[in-house]
Design an enzyme around this catalytic site. Structure first.
Site, mmCIF file in Angstrom:
data_model
loop_
_atom_site.group_PDB
_atom_site.id
_atom_site.type_symbol
_atom_site.label_atom_id
_atom_site.label_comp_id
_atom_site.label_asym_id
_atom_site.label_seq_id
_atom_site.Cartn_x
_atom_site.Cartn_y
_atom_site.Cartn_z
ATOM 1 N N SER A 114 3.566 -2.381 10.222
ATOM 2 C CA SER A 114 5.023 -2.415 10.432
ATOM 3 C C SER A 114 5.666 -3.743 10.036
ATOM 4 O O SER A 114 6.609 -4.196 10.688
ATOM 5 C CB SER A 114 5.371 -2.050 11.887
ATOM 6 O OG SER A 114 5.014 -0.706 12.151
ATOM 7 N N ASN A 138 0.868 -1.182 0.000
ATOM 8 C CA ASN A 138 0.000 0.000 0.000
ATOM 9 C C ASN A 138 0.902 1.228 0.000
ATOM 10 O O ASN A 138 1.508 1.549 1.023
ATOM 11 C CB ASN A 138 -0.888 -0.030 1.256
ATOM 12 C CG ASN A 138 -1.666 1.254 1.449
ATOM 13 O OD1 ASN A 138 -1.778 2.073 0.533
ATOM 14 N ND2 ASN A 138 -2.225 1.430 2.636
ATOM 15 N N TRP A 139 1.012 1.869 -1.156
ATOM 16 C CA TRP A 139 1.925 3.017 -1.266
ATOM 17 C C TRP A 139 1.354 4.280 -0.626
ATOM 18 O O TRP A 139 2.050 5.287 -0.513
ATOM 19 C CB TRP A 139 2.255 3.283 -2.747
ATOM 20 C CG TRP A 139 3.233 2.307 -3.341
ATOM 21 C CD1 TRP A 139 3.663 1.143 -2.777
ATOM 22 C CD2 TRP A 139 3.920 2.424 -4.592
ATOM 23 N NE1 TRP A 139 4.564 0.516 -3.606
ATOM 24 C CE2 TRP A 139 4.736 1.287 -4.738
ATOM 25 C CE3 TRP A 139 3.911 3.378 -5.626
ATOM 26 C CZ2 TRP A 139 5.547 1.083 -5.856
ATOM 27 C CZ3 TRP A 139 4.707 3.178 -6.741
ATOM 28 C CH2 TRP A 139 5.529 2.041 -6.849
ATOM 29 N N LYS A 140 0.085 4.239 -0.255
ATOM 30 C CA LYS A 140 -0.575 5.419 0.340
ATOM 31 C C LYS A 140 -0.383 6.645 -0.573
ATOM 32 O O LYS A 140 -0.361 6.492 -1.786
ATOM 33 C CB LYS A 140 -0.047 5.671 1.755
ATOM 34 C CG LYS A 140 -0.056 4.417 2.617
ATOM 35 C CD LYS A 140 0.115 4.717 4.069
ATOM 36 C CE LYS A 140 0.256 3.410 4.837
ATOM 37 N NZ LYS A 140 0.124 3.576 6.272
ATOM 38 N N HIS A 194 -9.504 1.104 4.857
ATOM 39 C CA HIS A 194 -8.226 1.268 5.563
ATOM 40 C C HIS A 194 -8.455 2.207 6.752
ATOM 41 O O HIS A 194 -9.232 3.161 6.655
ATOM 42 C CB HIS A 194 -7.165 1.841 4.606
ATOM 43 C CG HIS A 194 -5.782 1.800 5.188
ATOM 44 N ND1 HIS A 194 -5.344 2.715 6.125
ATOM 45 C CD2 HIS A 194 -4.747 0.947 4.993
ATOM 46 C CE1 HIS A 194 -4.100 2.425 6.473
ATOM 47 N NE2 HIS A 194 -3.711 1.354 5.803
ATOM 48 N N GLY A 221 2.832 -1.222 4.248
ATOM 49 C CA GLY A 221 2.849 0.190 3.898
ATOM 50 C C GLY A 221 4.257 0.654 3.562
ATOM 51 O O GLY A 221 4.762 0.458 2.451
ATOM 52 N N GLY A 222 4.937 1.237 4.544
ATOM 53 C CA GLY A 222 6.245 1.861 4.320
ATOM 54 C C GLY A 222 7.247 0.975 3.599
ATOM 55 O O GLY A 222 7.957 1.433 2.694
ATOM 56 N N GLU A 256 -6.840 4.574 7.872
ATOM 57 C CA GLU A 256 -6.592 5.995 7.595
ATOM 58 C C GLU A 256 -7.804 6.629 6.913
ATOM 59 O O GLU A 256 -8.090 7.811 7.104
ATOM 60 C CB GLU A 256 -5.308 6.148 6.763
ATOM 61 C CG GLU A 256 -4.086 5.892 7.636
ATOM 62 C CD GLU A 256 -2.848 5.430 6.906
ATOM 63 O OE1 GLU A 256 -2.797 5.523 5.667
ATOM 64 O OE2 GLU A 256 -1.921 4.954 7.597
ATOM 65 N N GLY A 269 2.736 2.031 10.701
ATOM 66 C CA GLY A 269 3.714 3.102 10.548
ATOM 67 C C GLY A 269 4.466 3.445 11.820
ATOM 68 O O GLY A 269 5.127 4.478 11.890
ATOM 69 N N GLU A 274 -5.285 -5.036 10.584
ATOM 70 C CA GLU A 274 -4.238 -4.047 10.798
ATOM 71 C C GLU A 274 -4.491 -3.302 12.110
ATOM 72 O O GLU A 274 -5.297 -2.358 12.134
ATOM 73 C CB GLU A 274 -4.224 -3.032 9.655
ATOM 74 C CG GLU A 274 -3.971 -3.641 8.301
ATOM 75 C CD GLU A 274 -3.396 -2.607 7.341
ATOM 76 O OE1 GLU A 274 -2.299 -2.824 6.835
ATOM 77 O OE2 GLU A 274 -4.042 -1.558 7.143
#
Ligand code: PEP
Length: 252
Positions: free
Chosen positions: A214, A12-14, A99, A235-236, A101, A175, A169
């Protein structure tokens, strides 16, 4: 049944990624092609602006493309929104819905998330439906209750193992570099599996349940070995080919 599920590693590149990010995507595709026998499916969900472009860059590579959100309607007066059909049109196979977010930043409710999953299926896309508790909810001992309630509200009863993926999640792990122990992950994933079986009958048995929060090359194998974990939502660590490939290798 659960043991025969092919794992999925989804990135997930956000809100990250420009045209130049195609270099990383190319490197991911090349690294994946070098693996003799990858034991997982691989998906990248870049910002919607890049899906069509990366579809051309990645061509016949083994990496599929997905999106990070869709609108419930197929079209109309919804300024700034994107229909699932539009995502399919430019090459997406999958869309993340609900998600945390989006639940937090845009006030998305379980009912809205469910309608977005149905929109994904209408357009021929798979839906990755995200659930997960906050730190306060975990500290209060409510993690399982919260996740169960999100599943009841966000997963439409017609969901099947082939058109739906669940991502657990924990919000406090996203993150932050903090992760639950494999035992804690297993406890929630086992409960998610039981809830899916209850809600969806046989379809709940074969549905993929991803862990997200993470995940890095260094902890992927341990997290993935937990019971009922069928892959990762990353993610990251999905932004750099080296990190993302490190996680994919944890399955190979
Ligand atoms: C995510 O946003 O879905 C996620 C899991 O992020 P990270 O891997 O950076 O914690």
């Amino acid at each position: 049944m659960a043991n025969s599920i092919t794992p999925l590693v989804a990135g997930n590149w956000k809100m990250n990624g420009m045209i130049a990010s195609s270099d990383e995507a190319r490197a991911m595709a090349a690294g994946l092609a070098d693996l003799a026998d990858p034991k997982c499916d691989v998906l990248i969900c870049p910002p919607a602006t890049l899906i069509g472009f990366l579809a051309r860059v990645l061509g016949e590579s083994a990496i599929s493309l997905g999106a990070q959100d869709c609108h419930p309607q197929p079209g109309g007066a919804h300024t700034g929104d994107i229909a699932a059909e539009m995502l399919a049109d430019v090459g997406a196979t999958t869309v993340i819905v609900g998600h945390s977010e989006r639940r937090q930043d845009h006030g998305e409710t379980d009912a809205l998330v469910a309608s977005k999953a149905q929109a994904a299926w209408r357009a021929g896309l798979k839906a990755i439906i995200c659930v997960g508790e906050s730190e306060a909810e975990r500290d209060a001992g409510d993690a399982l209750t919260v996740v169960r309630s999100q599943l009841e509200g966000s997963v439409p009863p017609e969901a099947t193992a082939s058109d739906t993926i669940i991502a657990y999640e924990p919000i406090w792990a996203i993150g932050t570099g903090r992760t639950p122990t494999p035992a804690d992950v297993a406890e929630v994933h086992d409960a998610v599996r039981e809830t899916l079986k209850e809600l969806l009958r046989p379809e709940g048995e074969g549905m993929r349940i991803l862990y997200g929060g993470s995940v890095k090359p260094g902890n992927a194998a341990e997290l993935m070995s937990a019971s009922n974990v069928n892959g990762a939502l990353v993610g990251g660590a999905s932004l750099k080919a080296e990190d993302f490939l490190g996680i994919i290798r944890a399955y190979s």
